[in-house]
Motif scaffolding. Structure first.
Motif, short mmCIF file in Angstrom:
data_model
loop_
_atom_site.label_atom_id
_atom_site.label_comp_id
_atom_site.label_asym_id
_atom_site.label_seq_id
_atom_site.Cartn_x
_atom_site.Cartn_y
_atom_site.Cartn_z
N UNK A 24 0.80 -1.21 0.01
CA UNK A 24 0.06 0.09 0.02
C UNK A 24 0.87 1.34 -0.10
N UNK A 25 1.90 1.39 0.60
CA UNK A 25 2.96 2.24 0.71
C UNK A 25 3.40 2.67 -0.60
N UNK A 26 3.85 1.44 -1.28
CA UNK A 26 4.33 1.49 -2.65
C UNK A 26 3.41 2.22 -3.55
N UNK A 27 2.05 1.65 -3.41
CA UNK A 27 1.07 2.08 -4.49
C UNK A 27 0.88 3.55 -4.41
N UNK A 28 0.76 3.94 -2.99
CA UNK A 28 0.44 5.39 -3.11
C UNK A 28 1.33 6.44 -4.00
N UNK A 104 -16.98 3.84 5.18
CA UNK A 104 -16.17 4.99 4.72
C UNK A 104 -14.81 5.15 5.70
N UNK A 105 -15.01 4.78 7.05
CA UNK A 105 -13.78 4.98 7.88
C UNK A 105 -12.65 4.36 7.49
N UNK A 106 -12.65 3.31 6.61
CA UNK A 106 -11.44 2.47 6.21
C UNK A 106 -10.56 3.48 5.25
N UNK A 107 -11.13 4.37 4.63
CA UNK A 107 -10.48 5.37 3.82
C UNK A 107 -9.36 6.19 4.41
N UNK A 108 -9.93 6.24 5.63
CA UNK A 108 -8.70 7.24 6.44
C UNK A 108 -7.55 6.54 7.18
N UNK A 109 -7.67 5.20 7.03
CA UNK A 109 -6.30 4.47 7.45
C UNK A 109 -5.26 4.82 6.79
N UNK A 110 -3.99 5.34 7.27
CA UNK A 110 -2.77 5.62 6.42
C UNK A 110 -2.63 4.61 5.55
N UNK A 112 -2.97 2.19 3.88
CA UNK A 112 -4.11 1.17 3.40
C UNK A 112 -5.35 1.86 2.78
N UNK A 113 -6.05 2.75 3.65
CA UNK A 113 -7.15 3.72 3.14
C UNK A 113 -6.95 4.38 2.06
N UNK A 118 -8.26 5.08 -4.31
CA UNK A 118 -7.96 5.02 -5.65
C UNK A 118 -8.49 3.96 -6.34
N UNK A 119 -9.07 3.08 -5.91
CA UNK A 119 -9.93 1.88 -6.63
C UNK A 119 -11.35 1.99 -6.76
N UNK A 120 -11.84 3.23 -6.67
CA UNK A 120 -13.27 3.63 -6.67
C UNK A 120 -14.21 2.70 -5.88
N UNK A 121 -13.77 2.64 -4.52
CA UNK A 121 -14.89 1.88 -3.73
C UNK A 121 -16.20 2.63 -3.51
#
Length: 256
Positions: A24-28, A104-110, A112-113, A118-121
């Motif tokens: 996830x860090x690399x993907x960011x 929605x709260x999952x998107x706030x996780x550093x 990972x979120x 970026x995956x249009x959830x």
């Protein structure tokens, strides 16, 4: 759980968690510069395949898919029962690109979120059910128009193996309004990857992909009828997989 299995499970989660953080860090830093299909493959497909590989190697949990020939060319609404985390890995890698409903709260996780965003959830507020349904309908319709699979777990949450939850109509409503079919899926992942606890059982998860189901008409009545058919198919298929006990025989059938 034996000591050896406990050690393997611990190592599995250690590797899974570490890989998720690193990926996830690399993907960011890389994914924002990719097209959506390429971004989806980079963030989700490659890591989910790695998670499934870990599951097979470390936990000895394999998968057997039946009905792959039923998958339509045009992407549509996927409706599946929900028993564990495993099916989110599997379905995200098997169908691409795919969007699913999440908190929605999952998107706030550093990291990972941020990567998930970026995956249009379809990120919903579970404290606002009416607003969540509207968001699923509007964003899901747009995703389908963009030829993205939309995954719906109509039970709303993970259900323990041996049980089945009530199927909400969100998936069927989305399909009817978009004039697309529902692709029904049933599995027994909870038998080997239980909802509760860390313990896992080795074995082969069975995934059944049914024939696409189309609504007969439009409007609320067509949505309800389609949802009933999807729920009945899932329940019957789970019984055939051994996920649910056999359906009781009525007294009049016994007498006859």
């Amino acid at each position: 759980m034996s000591t050896l299995q406990a050690i393997r499970t611990f190592l599995f989660y250690l590797l899974l968690g570490t890989s998720a953080l690193l990926w996830c860090s690399l993907s960011f830093f890389i994914a924002p510069f990719l097209s959506f299909p390429a971004r989806y493959r980079f963030i989700n497909v490659y890591w989910c395949r790695f998670a499934l590989l870990l599951t097979r190697v470390m936990l000895d949990i394999k998968v057997e898919v039946t009905g792959a020939e039923n998958i339509p060319e045009r992407r549509c609404v996927i409706v599946s029962n929900h028993q564990s985390t495993w099916e989110t890995f599997f379905l995200s890698a098997y169908f691409q690109p795919l969007s699913q409903v999440l908190k929605r709260e999952l998107l706030y996780v550093p990291f990972f979120g941020w990567a998930m965003a970026m995956l249009r959830p379809i990120a919903i507020d579970r404290d606002n059910p009416k607003g969540a349904l509207k968001q699923v309908a509007s964003k899901g319709d747009q995703l389908l128009k963009d030829n993205v699979w939309v995954l719906i777990f109509p039970e709303g949450t993970r259900v323990p193996f041996g049980q089945i939850g009530k199927f909400t109509r969100s998936g069927s409503a989305l399909a009817v309004n978009a004039e697309l079919p529902v692709l029904p899926i049933a599995h027994n992942a909870g038998k080997y990857w239980p909802k509760e606890g860390w313990a896992k059982r080795s074995g082969t998860i069975q995934v059944v992909i049914g024939a696409p189901m189309y609504a007969e008409g439009t409007g609320p009545r067509a949505i309800a009828e389609l949802n009933d058919r999807v729920a009945a198919w899932n329940e019957q298929t789970q019984r055939e997989l051994g996920s649910l006990p056999p359906k009781p025989v009525a007294d009049d059938q016994i007498a006859s």
